[in-house]
Scaffold this motif. Structure first.
Motif, PDB file in Angstrom:
ATOM      1  N   HIS A 218     -46.880 -21.773  20.889  1.00  0.00           N
ATOM      2  CA  HIS A 218     -46.983 -23.239  20.928  1.00  0.00           C
ATOM      3  C   HIS A 218     -48.305 -23.703  20.332  1.00  0.00           C
ATOM      4  O   HIS A 218     -48.353 -24.701  19.601  1.00  0.00           O
ATOM      5  CB  HIS A 218     -46.870 -23.771  22.355  1.00  0.00           C
ATOM      6  N   HIS A 219     -49.370 -23.002  20.635  1.00  0.00           N
ATOM      7  CA  HIS A 219     -50.694 -23.381  20.148  1.00  0.00           C
ATOM      8  C   HIS A 219     -50.705 -23.502  18.628  1.00  0.00           C
ATOM      9  O   HIS A 219     -51.139 -24.509  18.072  1.00  0.00           O
ATOM     10  CB  HIS A 219     -51.713 -22.337  20.621  1.00  0.00           C
ATOM     11  N   PHE A 220     -50.198 -22.464  17.936  1.00  0.00           N
ATOM     12  CA  PHE A 220     -50.250 -22.555  16.477  1.00  0.00           C
ATOM     13  C   PHE A 220     -49.048 -23.297  15.895  1.00  0.00           C
ATOM     14  O   PHE A 220     -49.107 -23.795  14.772  1.00  0.00           O
ATOM     15  CB  PHE A 220     -50.443 -21.189  15.808  1.00  0.00           C
ATOM     16  N   HIS A 221     -47.943 -23.417  16.642  1.00  0.00           N
ATOM     17  CA  HIS A 221     -46.841 -24.252  16.179  1.00  0.00           C
ATOM     18  C   HIS A 221     -47.302 -25.706  16.103  1.00  0.00           C
ATOM     19  O   HIS A 221     -46.991 -26.426  15.144  1.00  0.00           O
ATOM     20  CB  HIS A 221     -45.644 -24.117  17.109  1.00  0.00           C
ATOM     21  N   ALA A 222     -48.059 -26.130  17.115  1.00  0.00           N
ATOM     22  CA  ALA A 222     -48.586 -27.498  17.109  1.00  0.00           C
ATOM     23  C   ALA A 222     -49.572 -27.691  15.960  1.00  0.00           C
ATOM     24  O   ALA A 222     -49.589 -28.741  15.313  1.00  0.00           O
ATOM     25  CB  ALA A 222     -49.258 -27.802  18.447  1.00  0.00           C
ATOM     26  N   ALA A 223     -50.388 -26.655  15.699  1.00  0.00           N
ATOM     27  CA  ALA A 223     -51.356 -26.762  14.610  1.00  0.00           C
ATOM     28  C   ALA A 223     -50.668 -26.811  13.252  1.00  0.00           C
ATOM     29  O   ALA A 223     -51.149 -27.461  12.319  1.00  0.00           O
ATOM     30  CB  ALA A 223     -52.331 -25.583  14.667  1.00  0.00           C
ATOM     31  N   THR A 224     -49.519 -26.138  13.136  1.00  0.00           N
ATOM     32  CA  THR A 224     -48.824 -26.040  11.853  1.00  0.00           C
ATOM     33  C   THR A 224     -47.890 -27.220  11.617  1.00  0.00           C
ATOM     34  O   THR A 224     -47.830 -27.774  10.507  1.00  0.00           O
ATOM     35  CB  THR A 224     -48.022 -24.725  11.789  1.00  0.00           C
ATOM     36  N   PHE A 225     -47.132 -27.624  12.649  1.00  0.00           N
ATOM     37  CA  PHE A 225     -46.094 -28.639  12.485  1.00  0.00           C
ATOM     38  C   PHE A 225     -46.354 -29.924  13.265  1.00  0.00           C
ATOM     39  O   PHE A 225     -45.591 -30.882  13.144  1.00  0.00           O
ATOM     40  CB  PHE A 225     -44.735 -28.073  12.904  1.00  0.00           C
ATOM     41  N   GLY A 226     -47.369 -29.937  14.095  1.00  0.00           N
ATOM     42  CA  GLY A 226     -47.596 -31.083  14.955  1.00  0.00           C
ATOM     43  C   GLY A 226     -46.902 -30.899  16.293  1.00  0.00           C
ATOM     44  O   GLY A 226     -46.100 -29.976  16.484  1.00  0.00           O
ATOM     45  N   ALA A 227     -47.236 -31.775  17.248  1.00  0.00           N
ATOM     46  CA  ALA A 227     -46.681 -31.666  18.602  1.00  0.00           C
ATOM     47  C   ALA A 227     -46.082 -32.998  19.014  1.00  0.00           C
ATOM     48  O   ALA A 227     -46.490 -33.609  20.001  1.00  0.00           O
ATOM     49  CB  ALA A 227     -47.758 -31.221  19.583  1.00  0.00           C
ATOM     50  N   SER A 228     -45.105 -33.457  18.259  1.00  0.00           N
ATOM     51  CA  SER A 228     -44.531 -34.779  18.473  1.00  0.00           C
ATOM     52  C   SER A 228     -43.407 -34.747  19.498  1.00  0.00           C
ATOM     53  O   SER A 228     -42.523 -33.893  19.445  1.00  0.00           O
ATOM     54  CB  SER A 228     -43.994 -35.329  17.144  1.00  0.00           C
ATOM     55  N   ALA A 229     -43.444 -35.710  20.432  1.00  0.00           N
ATOM     56  CA  ALA A 229     -42.393 -35.797  21.449  1.00  0.00           C
ATOM     57  C   ALA A 229     -41.086 -36.339  20.885  1.00  0.00           C
ATOM     58  O   ALA A 229     -40.045 -36.246  21.546  1.00  0.00           O
ATOM     59  CB  ALA A 229     -42.861 -36.683  22.602  1.00  0.00           C
ATOM     60  N   ASP A 230     -41.081 -36.902  19.679  1.00  0.00           N
ATOM     61  CA  ASP A 230     -39.837 -37.464  19.141  1.00  0.00           C
ATOM     62  C   ASP A 230     -39.027 -36.450  18.339  1.00  0.00           C
ATOM     63  O   ASP A 230     -37.998 -36.806  17.756  1.00  0.00           O
ATOM     64  CB  ASP A 230     -40.113 -38.717  18.315  1.00  0.00           C
ATOM     65  N   GLU A 231     -39.467 -35.194  18.303  1.00  0.00           N
ATOM     66  CA  GLU A 231     -38.672 -34.167  17.635  1.00  0.00           C
ATOM     67  C   GLU A 231     -37.472 -33.786  18.508  1.00  0.00           C
ATOM     68  O   GLU A 231     -37.554 -33.793  19.743  1.00  0.00           O
ATOM     69  CB  GLU A 231     -39.515 -32.921  17.347  1.00  0.00           C
ATOM     70  N   ARG A 232     -36.367 -33.438  17.859  1.00  0.00           N
ATOM     71  CA  ARG A 232     -35.179 -32.948  18.572  1.00  0.00           C
ATOM     72  C   ARG A 232     -34.594 -31.799  17.752  1.00  0.00           C
ATOM     73  O   ARG A 232     -34.194 -31.994  16.603  1.00  0.00           O
ATOM     74  CB  ARG A 232     -34.148 -34.057  18.767  1.00  0.00           C
ATOM     75  N   SER A 233     -34.572 -30.624  18.325  1.00  0.00           N
ATOM     76  CA  SER A 233     -34.138 -29.428  17.600  1.00  0.00           C
ATOM     77  C   SER A 233     -32.776 -28.960  18.089  1.00  0.00           C
ATOM     78  O   SER A 233     -32.358 -29.262  19.212  1.00  0.00           O
ATOM     79  CB  SER A 233     -35.170 -28.309  17.749  1.00  0.00           C
ATOM     80  N   LEU A 234     -32.084 -28.230  17.235  1.00  0.00           N
ATOM     81  CA  LEU A 234     -30.741 -27.727  17.526  1.00  0.00           C
ATOM     82  C   LEU A 234     -30.780 -26.212  17.638  1.00  0.00           C
ATOM     83  O   LEU A 234     -31.164 -25.521  16.679  1.00  0.00           O
ATOM     84  CB  LEU A 234     -29.770 -28.145  16.420  1.00  0.00           C
ATOM     85  N   LEU A 235     -30.398 -25.679  18.802  1.00  0.00           N
ATOM     86  CA  LEU A 235     -30.353 -24.230  19.033  1.00  0.00           C
ATOM     87  C   LEU A 235     -28.976 -23.718  18.649  1.00  0.00           C
ATOM     88  O   LEU A 235     -27.980 -24.045  19.282  1.00  0.00           O
ATOM     89  CB  LEU A 235     -30.647 -23.914  20.501  1.00  0.00           C
ATOM     90  N   GLN A 236     -28.951 -22.852  17.618  1.00  0.00           N
ATOM     91  CA  GLN A 236     -27.680 -22.355  17.094  1.00  0.00           C
ATOM     92  C   GLN A 236     -27.557 -20.836  17.191  1.00  0.00           C
ATOM     93  O   GLN A 236     -26.665 -20.244  16.590  1.00  0.00           O
ATOM     94  CB  GLN A 236     -27.527 -22.774  15.627  1.00  0.00           C
ATOM     95  N   PHE A 237     -28.493 -20.200  17.917  1.00  0.00           N
ATOM     96  CA  PHE A 237     -28.413 -18.753  18.138  1.00  0.00           C
ATOM     97  C   PHE A 237     -28.736 -18.497  19.608  1.00  0.00           C
ATOM     98  O   PHE A 237     -29.073 -19.435  20.340  1.00  0.00           O
ATOM     99  CB  PHE A 237     -29.351 -18.002  17.185  1.00  0.00           C
ATOM    100  N   PRO A 238     -28.648 -17.269  20.111  1.00  0.00           N
ATOM    101  CA  PRO A 238     -28.754 -17.059  21.557  1.00  0.00           C
ATOM    102  C   PRO A 238     -30.104 -17.447  22.146  1.00  0.00           C
ATOM    103  O   PRO A 238     -31.162 -17.065  21.636  1.00  0.00           O
ATOM    104  CB  PRO A 238     -28.510 -15.544  21.705  1.00  0.00           C
ATOM    105  N   LEU A 239     -30.070 -18.170  23.250  1.00  0.00           N
ATOM    106  CA  LEU A 239     -31.264 -18.528  23.994  1.00  0.00           C
ATOM    107  C   LEU A 239     -32.014 -17.285  24.453  1.00  0.00           C
ATOM    108  O   LEU A 239     -33.250 -17.307  24.569  1.00  0.00           O
ATOM    109  CB  LEU A 239     -30.877 -19.381  25.206  1.00  0.00           C
ATOM    110  N   THR A 240     -31.294 -16.196  24.720  1.00  0.00           N
ATOM    111  CA  THR A 240     -31.922 -14.993  25.269  1.00  0.00           C
ATOM    112  C   THR A 240     -32.710 -14.211  24.225  1.00  0.00           C
ATOM    113  O   THR A 240     -33.391 -13.253  24.564  1.00  0.00           O
ATOM    114  CB  THR A 240     -30.848 -14.082  25.895  1.00  0.00           C
ATOM    115  N   HIS A 241     -32.616 -14.582  22.955  1.00  0.00           N
ATOM    116  CA  HIS A 241     -33.494 -14.022  21.931  1.00  0.00           C
ATOM    117  C   HIS A 241     -34.883 -14.613  22.134  1.00  0.00           C
ATOM    118  O   HIS A 241     -35.023 -15.749  22.588  1.00  0.00           O
ATOM    119  CB  HIS A 241     -32.928 -14.396  20.556  1.00  0.00           C
ATOM    120  N   ILE A 242     -35.943 -13.879  21.788  1.00  0.00           N
ATOM    121  CA  ILE A 242     -37.296 -14.397  22.022  1.00  0.00           C
ATOM    122  C   ILE A 242     -37.506 -15.733  21.316  1.00  0.00           C
ATOM    123  O   ILE A 242     -38.161 -16.627  21.852  1.00  0.00           O
ATOM    124  CB  ILE A 242     -38.368 -13.364  21.607  1.00  0.00           C
TER     125      ILE A 242
END
Length: 536
Positions: A218-242
């Motif tokens: 999360h630390h470097f994801h925020a540095a790379t892409f920002g940490a915006s609360a208005d993002e909405r992502s779509l999970l299309q592979f297993p949650l149990t993967h890291i």
């Protein structure tokens, strides 16, 4: 499980830069639920609209689960294994285990009795949490078989299903009131999760992570892409993967953003969910993106909300990323990581398109890539070698200590991946050390041939494997999945296309096989050993 901590020098280095320490999952969730209890965290995507869950609801469910597990005697260091679909309960359970100081062990959903028994036995699991029947598999029967073979496994709990004899429903344990729990006893460098690799070439390997190694993502994801609360992502592979648990549970909770979960991939449904819920980040393994683009209801108009589209977890061709950028109107990029070191490199918003399409990006902030020769010596820019990885997100080792020879004396992880790093630090993965074809004594990279074949207009996906040959030793066999509605090319036509693209004669495939789909690991990686056996 005996906690494993990183060496003092590693802690000092990352703490000095602010990459460590990082809070644990349950700590992040409690803070988010206090600040924004009514904000939507999760939508379980379905054709009829799906169910929504707020951060407050997620936190309350996690608390009830933690009390229930505590009632079963789960204590700090105890392993709780779970194999659940992409449901809200997965994120809540991970937070509940964290709250107790236990070790969360998500098991990828394609694992069956042999693999699950191996994982639970090696991890010393005390509890296994499963659904009922999901598609053609009754996980209660599967769990019962595992329990008979794993002495440490005391309890099998079901979610959203009636339990089998000898099992209990987790929801029934949650019904009983319990005293409020204190904050997690986990320290930032205690082992909080064990993830198993997909085991495409050998038994799965248990990879140990801590709140700080996972939180660093999360630390470097925020540095790379920002940490915006208005993002909405779509999970299309297993949650149990890291990648599922970190990018779709931990990162959104830290950012206050929202996610849409798909319970089983359906490309047409994915397209509809993007449009219906105004998804801003829609990526995934190559096969997922290709299936979406081929869905009968796909249109660029439906993708108008998408800002980001990343692909990793398997070999990604430059042509696919170009197509994603073109068809989604988004910033499309490649990334590279592994269970041991998730999200190690990534393309970025300000990268030139050529770098985002043709490379796997640069190491994320705080991470270091080293490309070395067979003797472990760094090679010059532009020279192929093995990638060695170091960073705050690097795991603290394997559960089986005999496997820790994969780490160098100075703490780098030997990935086994071949790459070229240019003078600007962009990394381009060229294949696996073992994924080569030895033709007449000469090593040929399967990845290079695959990237060339992927430019053919009829090719949706390709894997190149070495097939034994009495004269050459090995020949390159191109295994191809076609784009819908396209006629298969002949081997001669494919070779002509590759020659026109500049591929040298010695690298041309000498056999072509067409398949409906590929054997895959949970991450979407093609399992090449199965192809080698099928076509040898």
């Amino acid at each position: 499980m005996t906690p494993t901590r990183p060496p003092d020098d590693r802690r000092a280095r990352h703490e000095a830069t602010g990459e460590w320490p990082q809070p644990s999952l349950s700590t992040l969730l409690a803070a988010r639920a206090r600040a924004h209890p009514d904000a939507v965290y999760l939508i379980e995507g379905a054709r009829e609209g799906g169910r929504s869950f707020t951060y407050g609801e997620l936190a309350r469910r996690a608390d009830r689960m933690a009390v229930a597990l505590g009632r079963l005697g789960i204590a700090p260091g105890d392993v709780v294994s779970w194999q659940l679909p992409n449901w809200m309960e997965g994120g809540a359970l991970a937070a509940a285990i964290d709250r107790l100081g236990g070790v969360s062990n998500p098991i990828i959903t394609i694992y069956r009795e042999r693999e699950m028994t191996f994982v639970c036995r090696e991890a010393g699991s005390r509890v296994l949490v499963v659904p009922g029947q999901v598609r053609s598999v009754d996980h209660r029967e599967l769990a019962a078989a595992v329990k008979r073979s794993v002495p440490s496994l005391e309890h099998v709990l079901t979610v959203r299903a009636e339990p089998a004899p000898g099992q209990r429903a987790l929801e029934s344990l949650e019904d009983a009131p319990g005293a409020p729990l204190p904050p997690t006893p986990l320290g930032p460098h205690d082992v909080s999760a064990v993830f198993y690799t997909s085991g495409t070439t050998a038994d799965p390997k248990g990879v140990l992570h801590t709140p700080s190694t996972l939180g660093a993502v999360h630390h470097f994801h925020a540095a790379t892409f920002g940490a915006s609360a208005d993002e909405r992502s779509l999970l299309q592979f297993p949650l149990t993967h890291i990648g599922g648990l970190v990018m779709f549970v931990l990162v959104p909770i830290a950012n206050g953003s929202s996610v849409v979960f798909m319970d089983g991939f359906d490309p047409a449904l994915a397209v509809d969910l993007v449009e219906r819920h105004r998804v801003t980040a829609a990526g995934g393994p190559p096969a997922v993106l290709q299936a979406m683009f081929g869905a009968p209801n796909f249109s660029t108009h439906k993708m108008r909300s998408v800002r980001w589209s990343g692909s990793g977890a398997a070999d990604v061709s430059p042509e696919l990323i170009r197509e994603a950028g073109r068809k989604m109107g988004a910033i499309a990029y490649r990334s590279y990581g592994m269970t041991e070191c998730p999200m190690f490199t990534s393309g970025r918003r300000d990268d030139p398109e050529e770098k985002r399409y043709e490379t796997d990006g640069r190491p994320v902030p705080g991470a270091v890539a080293r490309v070395v020769d067979d003797a472990g010596r760094p090679v010059a820019a532009g020279i192929e070698g093995e990638v060695e990885a170091y960073g705050p997100q690097l795991c603290v080792g394997y559960l089986n200590p005999r496997l820790n020879d994969a780490f160098t004396a100075d703490g780098f992880f030997r990935t086994g991946d071949l790459a070229v790093m240019d003078a600007e630090g962009y990394v381009r993965i060229t294949g696996r050390r073992k994924d080569i074809i030895i033709r007449k004594g000469e090593n040929i990279s399967a990845r290079e041939i695959e990237d060339a074949i992927a430019t053919h207009p009829a090719v949706a996906e390709v894997a190149v494997v070495g097939i034994p040959d009495p004269a050459a030793g090995e020949i390159a066999c191109a295994v191809v999945r076609l784009r819908p509605g396209t006629p298969p090319p002949s081997l001669a036509a494919l070779v002509d296309h590759l020659r026109a693209g500049g591929l040298s004669t010695r690298k041309l495939p000498e056999r072509l096989e067409i398949v409906e789909d590929f054997p895959r690991a949970a991450s979407g990686k093609i399992v090449k050993r199965v192809l080698r056996e099928r076509f040898r």
